[in-house]
Write an enzyme that holds these catalytic residues in place. Structure first.
Site, short mmCIF file in Angstrom:
data_model
loop_
_atom_site.label_atom_id
_atom_site.label_comp_id
_atom_site.label_asym_id
_atom_site.label_seq_id
_atom_site.Cartn_x
_atom_site.Cartn_y
_atom_site.Cartn_z
N CYS A 38 1.13 -1.18 0.17
CA CYS A 38 0.11 0.21 -0.12
C CYS A 38 1.02 1.55 0.21
O CYS A 38 2.18 1.52 0.50
CB CYS A 38 -0.98 0.05 1.11
SG CYS A 38 -2.01 1.17 1.30
N SER A 40 1.06 3.84 1.93
CA SER A 40 0.98 4.35 3.67
C SER A 40 2.18 3.77 3.53
O SER A 40 2.89 4.58 4.57
CB SER A 40 0.24 3.99 4.57
OG SER A 40 -0.92 4.58 3.97
N HIS A 43 4.88 5.60 1.57
CA HIS A 43 4.69 7.15 1.89
C HIS A 43 5.44 7.43 3.48
O HIS A 43 6.64 8.18 4.33
CB HIS A 43 4.09 7.83 3.17
CG HIS A 43 2.73 8.30 2.48
ND1 HIS A 43 3.17 8.94 0.74
CD2 HIS A 43 1.31 8.94 2.00
CE1 HIS A 43 2.18 8.99 0.32
NE2 HIS A 43 0.85 8.70 0.86
N HIS A 59 1.27 -3.53 6.35
CA HIS A 59 -0.17 -3.36 7.30
C HIS A 59 -1.58 -3.78 6.78
O HIS A 59 -3.09 -3.66 7.04
CB HIS A 59 -0.77 -2.13 7.48
CG HIS A 59 -1.01 -0.56 6.32
ND1 HIS A 59 -0.12 -0.59 5.72
CD2 HIS A 59 -2.02 -0.05 6.08
CE1 HIS A 59 -0.23 -0.20 4.49
NE2 HIS A 59 -2.09 0.39 4.51
N CYS A 166 -6.23 -3.28 4.17
CA CYS A 166 -7.06 -1.61 3.77
C CYS A 166 -7.65 -1.58 2.70
O CYS A 166 -8.59 -0.87 3.04
CB CYS A 166 -5.40 -1.62 3.31
SG CYS A 166 -5.42 0.81 3.39
N1 COD Z 1 -4.25 14.01 -9.22
C1 COD Z 1 -4.88 13.55 -9.54
N2 COD Z 1 -4.14 12.09 -8.83
C2 COD Z 1 -2.87 12.07 -8.65
C3 COD Z 1 -2.17 12.99 -8.25
C4 COD Z 1 -2.44 14.40 -8.69
N3 COD Z 1 -2.04 15.42 -8.23
N4 COD Z 1 -1.03 12.72 -7.62
C5 COD Z 1 -0.92 11.77 -7.61
N5 COD Z 1 -1.82 10.66 -8.26
C6 COD Z 1 -2.53 9.66 -8.85
C7 COD Z 1 -1.13 8.47 -8.75
O1 COD Z 1 -1.46 7.97 -10.52
C8 COD Z 1 -1.73 7.19 -7.70
O2 COD Z 1 -2.94 6.23 -9.06
C9 COD Z 1 -2.69 7.40 -7.76
O3 COD Z 1 -3.10 9.05 -7.75
C10 COD Z 1 -2.96 6.98 -6.07
O4 COD Z 1 -2.26 5.29 -5.51
P1 COD Z 1 -1.41 4.91 -5.05
O5 COD Z 1 -1.52 3.14 -5.78
O6 COD Z 1 0.13 4.83 -5.37
O7 COD Z 1 -1.60 5.11 -3.67
P2 COD Z 1 -2.48 4.37 -2.54
O8 COD Z 1 -4.13 3.54 -3.22
O9 COD Z 1 -1.92 2.79 -2.33
O10 COD Z 1 -2.75 4.93 -1.40
C11 COD Z 1 -3.49 5.97 -1.45
C12 COD Z 1 -3.38 7.22 -0.26
C13 COD Z 1 -4.26 7.55 0.08
C14 COD Z 1 -4.48 5.30 1.06
C15 COD Z 1 -2.55 6.78 0.84
O11 COD Z 1 -1.72 7.06 -0.07
C16 COD Z 1 -2.55 7.76 2.05
O12 COD Z 1 -2.66 8.94 2.01
N6 COD Z 1 -2.03 7.23 3.08
C17 COD Z 1 -2.05 7.71 4.65
C18 COD Z 1 -3.32 7.40 4.92
C19 COD Z 1 -3.43 5.81 5.67
O13 COD Z 1 -3.01 6.12 6.57
N7 COD Z 1 -4.57 5.00 6.08
C20 COD Z 1 -4.54 4.11 6.22
C21 COD Z 1 -3.55 2.83 5.40
S1 COD Z 1 -3.53 3.18 4.32
ZN ZN Z 2 -3.34 1.18 3.54
#
Ligand code: COD
Ligand code: ZN
Ligand code: ZN
Length: 364
Positions: A38, A40, A43, A59, A166
């Protein structure tokens, strides 16, 4: 055992030998079958979310109960379980009110990287190693609080079940539990990665009429359409605000931010209509702020966060398992790649390059 260990930000995870002690009272040892990768975790590796060190990450997981500690009554060896990344004490006001995702002790332990009693079962050379969110499932075995486990049907494939831990629960739950999206409504989803795709499919499950996927990666937008998006916008090439206003005059009923950036959180607020609801799923880096236009509060717009999809894990996760087994929840389509534990840094690089919906680490 070998585990993927975080030592310092901006360094690959180390595949290191760590020791795992037996479960203490109210704890359980799980043999991990699969763990999802994931953003996170990424990050934390990138230093955007603080992480204790050294720490075994992971997680999003599922597995089989191996051993139970004293006093455990919920589960027994052989049970198939999904790992919940926020344990719950069952006693604080949030737990009593049916909001275990906000449990005070559970969230404290999850971020501190210990189990609920403040100590760790993981160690290296006699020194403590932290358990990310009490799950630490980038390892073949994990010791967790009993309250972190959700028993599931034995006919559910465990690699698919891991994703519910998750990404699927966070995304679908944000739609169903937090926003309570109504059939026929209009929805915008900003960020269509592993979690955002599940916001899209959650909106489709609720019967939303218009689901507008917004991303800067065309591959993610194609996936979003497979998951039920009715429209796709690449916000790197076109102005999302005017494109959404064209599709949904006055703005959408609901907008979800699923990235973790202040600019896109603001964008979610701008995209909703009068009386609409913006839901922030992403977590911005520590210290970041979002500004809102002070002149629009009388438009009765709402902006809220959604932690873990507002889930009550033992109620919601088995329902998602049933929906998958009925063919109504897409999980197979989420798994782009399967890696051995040793390939975990490659999985994070693939995520960084935007090549995957989700990758999983398999211990099978
Ligand atoms: N505009 C539009 N899309 C965008 C931009 C932007 N400026 N920047 C990035 N993106 C897109 C990327 O192309 C991608 O498709 C997507 O955003 C992000 O996807 P992933 O697969 O990299 O990330 P995820 O989906 O695994 O994670 C997203 C979260 C929001 C959950 C994560 O990043 C986060 O904020 N985690 C902290 C919150 C947390 O702890 N949550 C609980 C556990 S996940
Ligand atoms: Zn997660
Ligand atoms: Zn509690």
């Amino acid at each position: 055992m070998k585990a993927a260990v975080f030592y310092r930000p901006n360094e690959p995870l180390a595949i290191d030998d760590v020791d795992l002690a037996d479960p203490k009272p109210q704890e359980v040892t799980v043999r991990v079958a699969a763990a999802g990768v994931c953003h996170s975790d990424l990050h934390m590796i990138d230093g955007l979310i603080p992480c204790p060190s050294p720490c075994v990450l992971g997680h999003e997981g599922a597995g089989v109960v191996e051993k139970v500690g004293e006093g455990v009554t919920y589960t027994q060896p052989g049970d198939h379980v999904i790992l919940s990344f926020i344990p719950s004490c069952g006693q604080c006001p949030y737990c009593i009110a049916g909001r275990p995702n906000l449990c005070t002790a559970g969230n404290r332990a999850a971020t501190r990287g210990t189990l609920l009693d403040g100590t760790t079962r993981l160690s290296k050379d006699g020194k403590p190693v932290y358990h990310l969110t009490c799950t630490a499932c980038f390892a073949p075995y994990a010791v967790l609080p009993e309250s972190s486990l959700v028993k599931i049907r034995q006919d559910m494939p465990l690699d698919r079940a891991a994703l519910i831990g998750c990404g699927v629960m966070t995304g679908v739950g944000a739609v169903i539990n937090t926003a309570k999206v109504q059939p026929g409504s209009s929805v915008a989803v900003i960020g269509c990665g592993g979690v955002g795709l599940n916001v899209v499919q959650g909106a489709a499950l609720t019967g939303a009429a218009q689901i507008i996927a917004i991303d800067i990666n065309d591959y993610k937008l194609e996936l979003a359409q497979q998951f039920g998006a009715t429209h796709a916008l690449n916000s790197a090439n076109e102005d999302a605000l005017s494109a959404v206003r064209n599709l949904s005059p006055g703005g959408v009923d609901y907008a979800f931010e699923v990235i973790g950036r202040p600019e896109t959180m603001r964008q979610a607020f701008d995209l909703i209509r009068r009386g609409g609801l913006a839901v922030v799923v992403g977590l911005a880096p520590a210290g970041a702020e979002v500004s809102l236009p002070a002149g629009v509060f009388l438009q009765e717009k709402t902006i809220t966060g959604s932690s873990y999809g507002g889930t009550r894990p033992r109620i919601d996760m088995p329902k998602l398992v049933d929906l998958y087994l009925l063919g109504r929840l897409k999980l197979d389509e989420l798994i782009s790649r399967v890696y051995p534990l040793e390939g975990i840094n490659d999985a994070f690089e693939a995520m960084r390059r935007g090549e995957v919906a989700r990758s999983i680490v398999s211990f099978a």
